[in-house]
Design an enzyme around this catalytic site. Sequence first.
Site, PDB file in Angstrom:
ATOM      1  N   GLU D  55      35.619 -17.725 -23.239  1.00  0.00           N
ATOM      2  CA  GLU D  55      34.900 -18.879 -23.797  1.00  0.00           C
ATOM      3  C   GLU D  55      33.446 -18.574 -24.115  1.00  0.00           C
ATOM      4  O   GLU D  55      32.894 -19.045 -25.109  1.00  0.00           O
ATOM      5  CB  GLU D  55      34.973 -20.057 -22.832  1.00  0.00           C
ATOM      6  CG  GLU D  55      36.363 -20.651 -22.677  1.00  0.00           C
ATOM      7  CD  GLU D  55      37.307 -19.758 -21.907  1.00  0.00           C
ATOM      8  OE1 GLU D  55      36.847 -18.891 -21.134  1.00  0.00           O
ATOM      9  OE2 GLU D  55      38.539 -19.907 -22.072  1.00  0.00           O
ATOM     10  N   HIS D 124      42.061 -29.724 -16.356  1.00  0.00           N
ATOM     11  CA  HIS D 124      42.511 -30.156 -17.684  1.00  0.00           C
ATOM     12  C   HIS D 124      42.200 -31.623 -17.948  1.00  0.00           C
ATOM     13  O   HIS D 124      42.589 -32.152 -18.975  1.00  0.00           O
ATOM     14  CB  HIS D 124      44.013 -29.928 -17.842  1.00  0.00           C
ATOM     15  CG  HIS D 124      44.415 -28.495 -17.918  1.00  0.00           C
ATOM     16  ND1 HIS D 124      44.268 -27.619 -16.872  1.00  0.00           N
ATOM     17  CD2 HIS D 124      44.952 -27.762 -18.929  1.00  0.00           C
ATOM     18  CE1 HIS D 124      44.709 -26.424 -17.223  1.00  0.00           C
ATOM     19  NE2 HIS D 124      45.121 -26.477 -18.461  1.00  0.00           N
TER      20      HIS D 124
HETATM   21  C1  LIG Z   1      38.978 -20.280 -18.348  1.00  0.00           C
HETATM   22  C2  LIG Z   1      40.262 -20.648 -18.997  1.00  0.00           C
HETATM   23  N1  LIG Z   1      40.378 -20.581 -20.348  1.00  0.00           N
HETATM   24  C3  LIG Z   1      41.529 -20.930 -20.975  1.00  0.00           C
HETATM   25  C4  LIG Z   1      42.613 -21.379 -20.249  1.00  0.00           C
HETATM   26  C5  LIG Z   1      43.919 -21.792 -20.968  1.00  0.00           C
HETATM   27  N2  LIG Z   1      44.955 -20.786 -20.679  1.00  0.00           N
HETATM   28  C6  LIG Z   1      45.860 -20.971 -19.698  1.00  0.00           C
HETATM   29  S1  LIG Z   1      46.848 -19.604 -19.506  1.00  0.00           S
HETATM   30  C7  LIG Z   1      46.076 -18.788 -20.760  1.00  0.00           C
HETATM   31  C8  LIG Z   1      46.526 -17.401 -21.142  1.00  0.00           C
HETATM   32  C9  LIG Z   1      46.411 -16.447 -20.001  1.00  0.00           C
HETATM   33  O1  LIG Z   1      47.086 -15.242 -20.328  1.00  0.00           O
HETATM   34  P1  LIG Z   1      47.308 -14.138 -19.220  1.00  0.00           P
HETATM   35  O2  LIG Z   1      46.045 -13.899 -18.492  1.00  0.00           O
HETATM   36  O3  LIG Z   1      47.928 -12.952 -19.880  1.00  0.00           O
HETATM   37  O4  LIG Z   1      48.306 -14.768 -18.180  1.00  0.00           O
HETATM   38  P2  LIG Z   1      49.824 -15.220 -18.466  1.00  0.00           P
HETATM   39  O5  LIG Z   1      49.770 -16.659 -18.842  1.00  0.00           O
HETATM   40  O6  LIG Z   1      50.342 -14.348 -19.554  1.00  0.00           O
HETATM   41  O7  LIG Z   1      50.540 -14.993 -17.181  1.00  0.00           O
HETATM   42  C10 LIG Z   1      45.050 -19.561 -21.313  1.00  0.00           C
HETATM   43  C11 LIG Z   1      44.209 -19.128 -22.426  1.00  0.00           C
HETATM   44  C12 LIG Z   1      42.464 -21.434 -18.847  1.00  0.00           C
HETATM   45  N3  LIG Z   1      43.473 -21.858 -18.069  1.00  0.00           N
HETATM   46  N4  LIG Z   1      41.295 -21.070 -18.258  1.00  0.00           N
END
Ligand SMILES: Cc1ncc(C[n+]2csc(CCOP(=O)(O)OP(=O)(O)O)c2C)c(N)n1
Lengths: 340, 340, 320, 320
Positions: D55, D124
């Site tokens: 972000e 959220h």
């Molecule tokens: C600080 C933050 N930014 C955005 C989000 C929204 N979000 C939830 S999961 C995700 C993707 C995460 O990907 P990864 O780290 O590969 O984990 P995975 O979901 O693949 O297990 C995002 C962008 C969040 N939860 N927290």
Amino acid sequence: MFQLLTPSGDLTGPSPLDLTMTRRLYRALVFARTYDRKGMSLQRQGRLATYAPFEGQEAAQVGSAAALEPDDWMVATYRDAAAMWMQGYPLELLFAGRTGDERGGSPPDHCPVLPPSITVGGHMVHAVGLAWASRLLDERRVAITYFGDGATSEGDFHEAMNFAAVFSVPCVFFCQNNGWAISLPRSEQTRSETIAQKAIGFGMPGVQVDGNDLFAVYQATSDALARARSGGGPTLIEAVTYRVGPHTTADDPGRYRDPAEADQWRRRDPLERVRIFLSEREAWTKEWQDQIEEEAGNEIDRAVGLAEGLPLPTSSEMFEGMFESMPAHLVNQHDRAGLR
Amino acid sequence: MFQLLTPSGDLTGPSPLDLTMTRRLYRALVFARTYDRKGMSLQRQGRLATYAPFEGQEAAQVGSAAALEPDDWMVATYRDAAAMWMQGYPLELLFAGRTGDERGGSPPDHCPVLPPSITVGGHMVHAVGLAWASRLLDERRVAITYFGDGATSEGDFHEAMNFAAVFSVPCVFFCQNNGWAISLPRSEQTRSETIAQKAIGFGMPGVQVDGNDLFAVYQATSDALARARSGGGPTLIEAVTYRVGPHTTADDPGRYRDPAEADQWRRRDPLERVRIFLSEREAWTKEWQDQIEEEAGNEIDRAVGLAEGLPLPTSSEMFEGMFESMPAHLVNQHDRAGLR
Amino acid sequence: MAQALTDALDLALAKDHTVLVIGEDVARTGGVFRITDGLLQRYGDDRVIDTPVAESAIIGVSLGMAIAGMRPVAELQFMGFSYPAFDQIVNHVARIRNRSRHRFTAAMVIRIPFGGGIGAAEHHSESMESIYAHTPGLKVLIPSTPYDAKGLLLAAIEDPDPVIFCEPIRLYRAVKEEVPDGWYTVPIGEARVERSGTDVTLITWGAMTKETRGAADLLATEGVEAEVIDLRSLVPLDRKTLVGSVVKTGRAVVVHEAPRTAGFGAEVAAVLAEECLYELTAPVERVTGWDTVFPLKRGEHLYLPSVERIAAAVRRTLQA
Amino acid sequence: MAQALTDALDLALAKDHTVLVIGEDVARTGGVFRITDGLLQRYGDDRVIDTPVAESAIIGVSLGMAIAGMRPVAELQFMGFSYPAFDQIVNHVARIRNRSRHRFTAAMVIRIPFGGGIGAAEHHSESMESIYAHTPGLKVLIPSTPYDAKGLLLAAIEDPDPVIFCEPIRLYRAVKEEVPDGWYTVPIGEARVERSGTDVTLITWGAMTKETRGAADLLATEGVEAEVIDLRSLVPLDRKTLVGSVVKTGRAVVVHEAPRTAGFGAEVAAVLAEECLYELTAPVERVTGWDTVFPLKRGEHLYLPSVERIAAAVRRTLQA
Ligand SMILES: Cc1ncc(C[n+]2csc(CCOP(=O)(O)OP(=O)(O)O)c2C)c(N)n1
Ligand SMILES: Cc1ncc(C[n+]2csc(CCOP(=O)(O)OP(=O)(O)O)c2C)c(N)n1
Ligand SMILES: [Mg+2]
Ligand SMILES: [Mg+2]
């Protein structure tokens, strides 16, 4: 570590600069040092707010900035006045900023240099955005960002490097590793052997150069700029140098480091080796040295005069500074401010 | 990429686990998958809030968690229920959390597992602090933190890795590279060839393992834990795996990826290869499979029952949750909340 | 005030082996303002820790330590540099207790020098206390005297929940006062009556206590007896003292250095409008910093509330 | 409302080649809430950009682009994930104009879905609009109708200064309304009178406009005519409409979802206590979220102001 000119002035590889250019940049080095010493003494006289000296880092700043095109973006820090000046930032505005005047942050339209970043690490992402925009707008401009060894510990460094690599933007990350982040030595900031190797984690080329070697810095920066301009993406350059002065005029290095260390580095002075190189080629004389020092002194005194001549800022400037047009609540506050 | 057990169940190196242990972990894999499928179906029935499935990642979670000591700290994410359960996090609390109940975040005292992190990237620094405290308190506990490929783009990943290395704390960074950060493929998150190589920039060892290989994951994690426990500092492990399901029940992978990709990975299923390995050694029978599936089913139904049996949270719990003792303004608000 | 804070840290480190001090330049140099000076020598680098330049990690790692039973006192060099740690503070430090329903807690203190008036560079003069006051799960303390500085810091370190401890930079060396040796605490959530009066109530905190007191003294020469309340604690807020005083005087002026809009002065005014509207005989004035960036050295005087601005507001209130 | 926002972005991308959309999952999936759905196909990946999960970089890089002449519309997935970008927003986006005295500016929009009520996971359901309202240099807009959503977003994109654009998640699909095709703007800084009345003024914004309107309708059955004001713009604030209404009704209740202490409701109450104290015939009530973490799904009803809670506050005000 990439080096072309040894501390004793010997070439270890082909010089990227001809004699005329080398003299021009030596002159710039002298300017930089004169500016820096002036800054220190003015602060001591209470004529400037806190000042962050860059003595010892002149070649890193002058050598890298010399490789830029006039319209290349520059995003630098509180310690990078020499680089900013090389890219067209008016001396008087650099001083004005240091007296504590916002007007110092407002360079003329033709000058593609952002006001110096005071927060550590937060400015590199701006350079990435500038570089990205240059591509979107079909310009050939590259953005270069200056930061210190300490800044590489901030999360924003990581995010900036990653975005730059992922979107392959024309951006050069120029790190002046001057050995210290205030009181924290480079060795305790990160366990990585070099800062250059941090590029590996981003799939980005990284190079470590002797930051006190004008030629090596110029060469490495030119290569990185060429790659960026031709669509080759970003580069991380680690210029190994040293902050021989205090962190700022408010700092006392005696609390955290051995003076011998600074003396060591004075012997690797970035100006001296160029002077030797030039004099061995009959391109330097004491007269010329005196002349350029005098020119620098006069030019800098003129700039200080202009900076100190600025009238005190008004509350109108303060309120008008916030938005293109003042919303009602600021107009209202401005009026009250009038009546104190 | 480090591998010990091929998708077809052949050993390419010495197994770190004897048959009994392998059967125990196979059972855990079956448990994990049963839990995950239950989670999906419950959500589809509207009995859970959004659910983030981990099908395909069972070996990465079970194999790594199996290597832990019972008191090792664990700091994981919304997708790591299997790892948390392995480290003693009660199934009913995992479900309770997914129904949208804070009580799901409150494991029993003996369970050294933090509630799952919902923010991406912010939790790794907590593991670093836990590991550091363990050293300061002369405990032999290691902290392991789970995160995804996407999380490595966050600045906090960088800061956590750097602090861990600089202060050489007993922490293991376990990255499940499941190929996607919601809709962003690994290849567009970073230009580095592997995530493991990001360790180089921190002077930290990094290793890439087949995340669907129970043995390789167990081995790599054991090595990292041993190094950490003996004062050797942190390690980054990249477990290459795949999220065969959607990001969450609110996600539609059809919008961003080719179903063929998931099918590809189903052929590299983490359970199947262990099953083959065991059956080739007469350590697996259909009967046993049916039995453990039934046990899993019952155990999980029991947990779901407990979770769904929890009375609705009260406003007292909400207000009391904020501080050890309620300040006046919360007492006051609590009273008003009473009168609605 | 600086010395009182150092005393408090010294006592806490000596008394409780789980207490530690962590931050940028806090060990070798004793901190930008020398608040932690000498502690490294006395307690060693396991307990007085210089970190790399990474505010988010400083706070997040401290939280991890706190969860494991340590009592970190983290320093962020200036409030303007607390923003990189904002996510850790709001999303994690303030929430771990509720997220885990008391299973994991964050007994930790975050020390943040704040406020302007020393001609510092950009970002070094911030007063954003209200963003922390608005965050559920945090306590927000702001001492304005050496006695309170020591007593509140020790109370914060004893507190089982996270405390944002804002230190008015301008007062570090400005106010001298003998403080008791040894351990004592100032109760969290109690305002201090800096000066009692009957004609109007001036509510303030931090460095502005000085200007506000100055205005009260000036007004006294005009026969106006102002009561000056130093909140000391924004969260929890001492409504009793606050409302009690205004009920008595019928007039209120809130003074703070932070920007006006949604500053904590708004909360104070709102509390008064809720709880003693009928006793108010004049509009509640707010004398605050403007909704502008805090100016650099040469323009500071344009921004900071002055004794004169405060006194003028009080006079308006009295004429109303 | 979702469709109206998509229309606005579509129009802006079509009209001005410097406009671009950037954020996590905004391109391929069209965003968590599908607000940017279809834009990638129409405008290509140079102008509709999926970024890595970072972000701070999303905002900082957008700022760099804005300085260079682009008009980025950045999306942060939820307000709880805007905190990692807080430093970039407060220290850089909001300040570059002043820092450079107009030489460099940040004509950019930061879209942030916010608020609870959909049973989402932790972080959220945040409503921290007041921390942005407290930051000098930002404008803070919050639409509550499809018409305003489109008109305010287009106004924000046209605006030469940075705008924090808060989108009430609960209203994305809740309110349907025909909005005009083509480009139109709603002036920034003007409140909207959702319902006019004479007995009491209810001031609110965002998703709470729905409950507040509901309370007004309920009260109407009791013979109480409430005026409902949807601020739409917190900064700049439309004091004229606000104060004008309260001068007329003599009673005010502020309603918001954010935590109570130092929420923007405090600013509203403070403005009233300053500008129309004498017209106030009853204390200014605040019906807000509590000073607690926003609860998870099963506890949301314990936190969110309800029609009943709002109506009860109004009745108290009328009896006062
Ligand atoms: C600080 C933050 N930014 C955005 C989000 C929204 N979000 C939830 S999961 C995700 C993707 C995460 O990907 P990864 O780290 O590969 O984990 P995975 O979901 O693949 O297990 C995002 C962008 C969040 N939860 N927290
Ligand atoms: C975000 C942030 N944190 C802390 C500071 C205080 N600070 C100013 S300079 C500095 C050290 C920076 O070291 P380095 O990046 O090596 O640059 P140098 O000063 O050596 O040129 C620190 C910690 C700051 N300005 N910004
Ligand atoms: Mg340095
Ligand atoms: Mg992933």
